[in-house]
Design a protein around this motif. Sequence first.
Motif, PDB file in Angstrom:
ATOM      1  N   LYS A 172      60.476  93.432  69.677  1.00  0.00           N
ATOM      2  CA  LYS A 172      59.670  94.662  69.714  1.00  0.00           C
ATOM      3  C   LYS A 172      59.956  95.512  68.458  1.00  0.00           C
ATOM      4  CE  LYS A 172      57.016  97.712  71.747  1.00  0.00           C
ATOM      5  NZ  LYS A 172      55.627  97.405  72.094  1.00  0.00           N
ATOM      6  N   LEU A 173      61.240  95.615  68.120  1.00  0.00           N
ATOM      7  CA  LEU A 173      61.607  96.415  66.949  1.00  0.00           C
ATOM      8  C   LEU A 173      61.083  95.777  65.658  1.00  0.00           C
ATOM      9  CD1 LEU A 173      65.230  97.333  68.017  1.00  0.00           C
ATOM     10  CD2 LEU A 173      63.449  98.997  67.425  1.00  0.00           C
ATOM     11  N   PHE A 174      61.136  94.429  65.609  1.00  0.00           N
ATOM     12  CA  PHE A 174      60.663  93.738  64.412  1.00  0.00           C
ATOM     13  C   PHE A 174      59.146  93.878  64.261  1.00  0.00           C
ATOM     14  CE2 PHE A 174      58.840  89.939  62.428  1.00  0.00           C
ATOM     15  CZ  PHE A 174      59.426  90.055  61.165  1.00  0.00           C
ATOM     16  N   ASP A 175      58.420  93.785  65.413  1.00  0.00           N
ATOM     17  CA  ASP A 175      56.958  93.941  65.355  1.00  0.00           C
ATOM     18  C   ASP A 175      56.575  95.323  64.826  1.00  0.00           C
ATOM     19  OD1 ASP A 175      56.574  91.432  66.291  1.00  0.00           O
ATOM     20  OD2 ASP A 175      56.234  92.017  68.396  1.00  0.00           O
ATOM     21  N   ASN A 176      57.436  96.307  65.048  1.00  0.00           N
ATOM     22  CA  ASN A 176      57.156  97.660  64.571  1.00  0.00           C
ATOM     23  C   ASN A 176      58.178  98.077  63.525  1.00  0.00           C
ATOM     24  OD1 ASN A 176      54.975  98.613  66.597  1.00  0.00           O
ATOM     25  ND2 ASN A 176      56.568  97.684  67.843  1.00  0.00           N
ATOM     26  N   LYS A 177      58.517  97.145  62.644  1.00  0.00           N
ATOM     27  CA  LYS A 177      59.596  97.428  61.688  1.00  0.00           C
ATOM     28  C   LYS A 177      59.227  98.610  60.800  1.00  0.00           C
ATOM     29  CE  LYS A 177      58.057  93.677  58.637  1.00  0.00           C
ATOM     30  NZ  LYS A 177      57.253  92.830  59.541  1.00  0.00           N
ATOM     31  N   GLU A 178      60.265  99.355  60.441  1.00  0.00           N
ATOM     32  CA  GLU A 178      60.125 100.573  59.628  1.00  0.00           C
ATOM     33  C   GLU A 178      59.433 101.689  60.417  1.00  0.00           C
ATOM     34  OE1 GLU A 178      61.583 100.733  56.696  1.00  0.00           O
ATOM     35  OE2 GLU A 178      62.058  98.577  56.686  1.00  0.00           O
ATOM     36  N   LYS A 179      59.276 101.464  61.717  1.00  0.00           N
ATOM     37  CA  LYS A 179      58.629 102.496  62.535  1.00  0.00           C
ATOM     38  C   LYS A 179      59.526 102.849  63.700  1.00  0.00           C
ATOM     39  CE  LYS A 179      53.836 102.070  61.513  1.00  0.00           C
ATOM     40  NZ  LYS A 179      52.816 101.060  61.495  1.00  0.00           N
ATOM     41  N   ILE A 180      59.396 104.095  64.163  1.00  0.00           N
ATOM     42  CA  ILE A 180      60.177 104.499  65.336  1.00  0.00           C
ATOM     43  C   ILE A 180      59.564 103.845  66.567  1.00  0.00           C
ATOM     44  CG2 ILE A 180      60.926 106.436  66.753  1.00  0.00           C
ATOM     45  CD1 ILE A 180      60.417 108.193  64.220  1.00  0.00           C
ATOM     46  N   VAL A 181      60.399 103.190  67.337  1.00  0.00           N
ATOM     47  CA  VAL A 181      59.948 102.655  68.619  1.00  0.00           C
ATOM     48  C   VAL A 181      60.643 103.485  69.686  1.00  0.00           C
ATOM     49  CG1 VAL A 181      59.799 100.601  70.063  1.00  0.00           C
ATOM     50  CG2 VAL A 181      59.791 100.370  67.576  1.00  0.00           C
ATOM     51  N   THR A 182      59.862 104.095  70.571  1.00  0.00           N
ATOM     52  CA  THR A 182      60.485 104.980  71.562  1.00  0.00           C
ATOM     53  C   THR A 182      61.287 104.152  72.561  1.00  0.00           C
ATOM     54  OG1 THR A 182      58.568 104.910  73.008  1.00  0.00           O
ATOM     55  CG2 THR A 182      58.647 106.699  71.407  1.00  0.00           C
ATOM     56  N   GLY A 183      62.301 104.812  73.126  1.00  0.00           N
ATOM     57  CA  GLY A 183      63.102 104.178  74.164  1.00  0.00           C
ATOM     58  C   GLY A 183      62.227 103.675  75.292  1.00  0.00           C
TER      59      GLY A 183
END
Lengths: 239, 454
Positions: A172-183
């Motif tokens: 999930k973090l990699f799919d949105n890399k360089e972006k804040i992913v909410t808890g």
Amino acid sequence: MNDIFDCKLLLVDDEPELRRMVGSMLRQSGFKKIISAADCSHARLLFTSEKPDGVILDVSLPDGDGFSLMREFRSISGAPVLFLSARDEDENRLLGLGLGADDYITKPFLPRELILRLHAVLNRTYFPVVLNQKEKPVFYLGKTMIDLNSGSITSVKGTFTLTAKEYALLEKLFDNKEKIVTGDSLCLAAWGDPLYGYENTLMVHIRRLREKIEPEPSDPEFLITVRGLGYKLVGVTSS
Amino acid sequence: MKSLVKILSRYVLSAAATAIILLIINFTVLTVWLYQSASEYGKNYTVAQMAEELTESEGRYSLSESVARELKNKQQWAMLIDEKGAVAWSTDLPSDVPLYYKLTEVAGLSRWYLKDYPVKVWQHENGLFVVGSPKNSMWKIGLELPMKLVNNSEILIPALLILNLITAVLLALLFGYRLFLALKKLTTGIEDLARMQPVALPAQGILGDLATGINHASAQLIRQESALNKRDNARTTWIAGISHDIRTPLSVIMGYAGQMEEDNTLNKKQQELAVTIRIQCQKIKALINDLNLTSKLEYDMQPIRKEEFLLAPLIRSIVAELLNSNCSPRHTLSLSIDENAQNISITGDSQLIKRAITNIILNSIRHNPGGCDITIQLNAESGTTFLSVTDNGTGFPVQTLKRLNHPREPMELDNHGLGLTIVRQILKAHNGTASFSNLTGSGCRVTLALPGKP
């Protein structure tokens, strides 16, 4: 059909200037076979005679509305339909009534937006995931290599395997890399529930993940905490 | 039911009051009359006194002066019938009165009339003393009552009064109930009137005029209501139509601008101009969308998809989205959510709430191009959720602040656009409020209050 650019597209809109603009936009992006109609009756004629592979359809037409025209097309073939709508209410109808449209765009729109959505719709129909399934990415965080195919991590510390939850979080973090992913969305990805009640569990999993990917887990440089919001994966490289 | 009791008690009370007042008046009149008669009686001679004033001396009768005068005054006549039935003495005796009487005739005249003259008799030592009044001057009746009745009168008279009283009360109840029924129809009519329901009351009975009036008022109200709705509808439809018509030509402009942006045969300057055209088109698009939304919200024509959702995750995602879109490096966004507000859920349209919160934050960013720190706080207090967005920027112009907190014209455009108007409307549609204030020193705060469930 080798790629989506071989698709024959039918463009239905009553405004000639818009047809010309969208037509040139499509041609510029690589589509070769484009036919267009100004009203329902002409569109019906072309749909049966030319058998297009995709339809771009205006909702309001002089002799009928796009929704019922789509229903007619659906009874003939499974060609995907992308709606162009100039009204807010259409958005509600498309979302709420589940009319089976493949996608919709509200006017005015940017050429790139239309092209991207059209690509997605055509790919989904003619080159489904099975054919399209690419290898999962392999990426580096500094000197650490992460292979999402095997779920393995190779660093100077050695080779680790990701647990299912760690994998879900990292993907999930990699799919949105360089972006804040909410808890919330991380918890949703890993446990199928929003954050509340999972904060501590999430923190534990993030700490374990850091132990595997960070050279210095107590001072993370790739998996950053954004206080009060969530986490962010930075410094992703491909080699 | 309460009104029925009220009406009936008033009716019974007024009936009782009427009866009592009537009794008092009658009793007073009777007393006065009796008293006057009694005093009159004392002044005049009774027939017994007159008889005594007729004296005999040596076979000749003589009546005292005063009695004779009174007889004259009253146009009365008198006579004395002796034991044998002959008139032994008389004064002013009318000619049609006989001078000799049989026993049966005496019995007849003793109580009633003598040749239509009302007469009174009294015994005299020498016979029967008779006083006659002019014809038709007196009405005589004989009163005969069974002794039982007279003996029981102590019970019968109060019983009769009670019977009358009960009848009066029953009649009062009956009339009161009829009035209640008539009024009840009117009451429901007036309630319907308040609820804008069509009213058609039967225009009969004593309250017929009133019913007609209510029917008329109802028809008038409904006409006005529908006229107002029609106007609101027309306004919203007009705005929707205009924005629909603008969208297609705008698509063409935006489309070509987009193409020119990516057209490498154009030089850099020309491509930059295309970017400007595209950005301005996007602004018009946003404006059209805002105009449409605000006009629909104002006239309750925006379909609100109600669902229960958690507020805290929504706010986190909004802040993350804004930070990710990297709108400006000069602005900072910080979020603090109270522990008791973490699990607050709201019933409403999450897309609209998201729109409201985003509008506020974007407004702070847009009006402080030099940068500012924006703080978002969420806390909950006894069923109400407060979300505040505070910045340390330039604050609202005084006029704008006044208009935002006390809106008069629903859709007023100024340099703040419709963004904050939409915020207020969205909150109103969710039974919440939005308040706007400037902070002392610098900056401003927008506080949203929403009903929320913990």
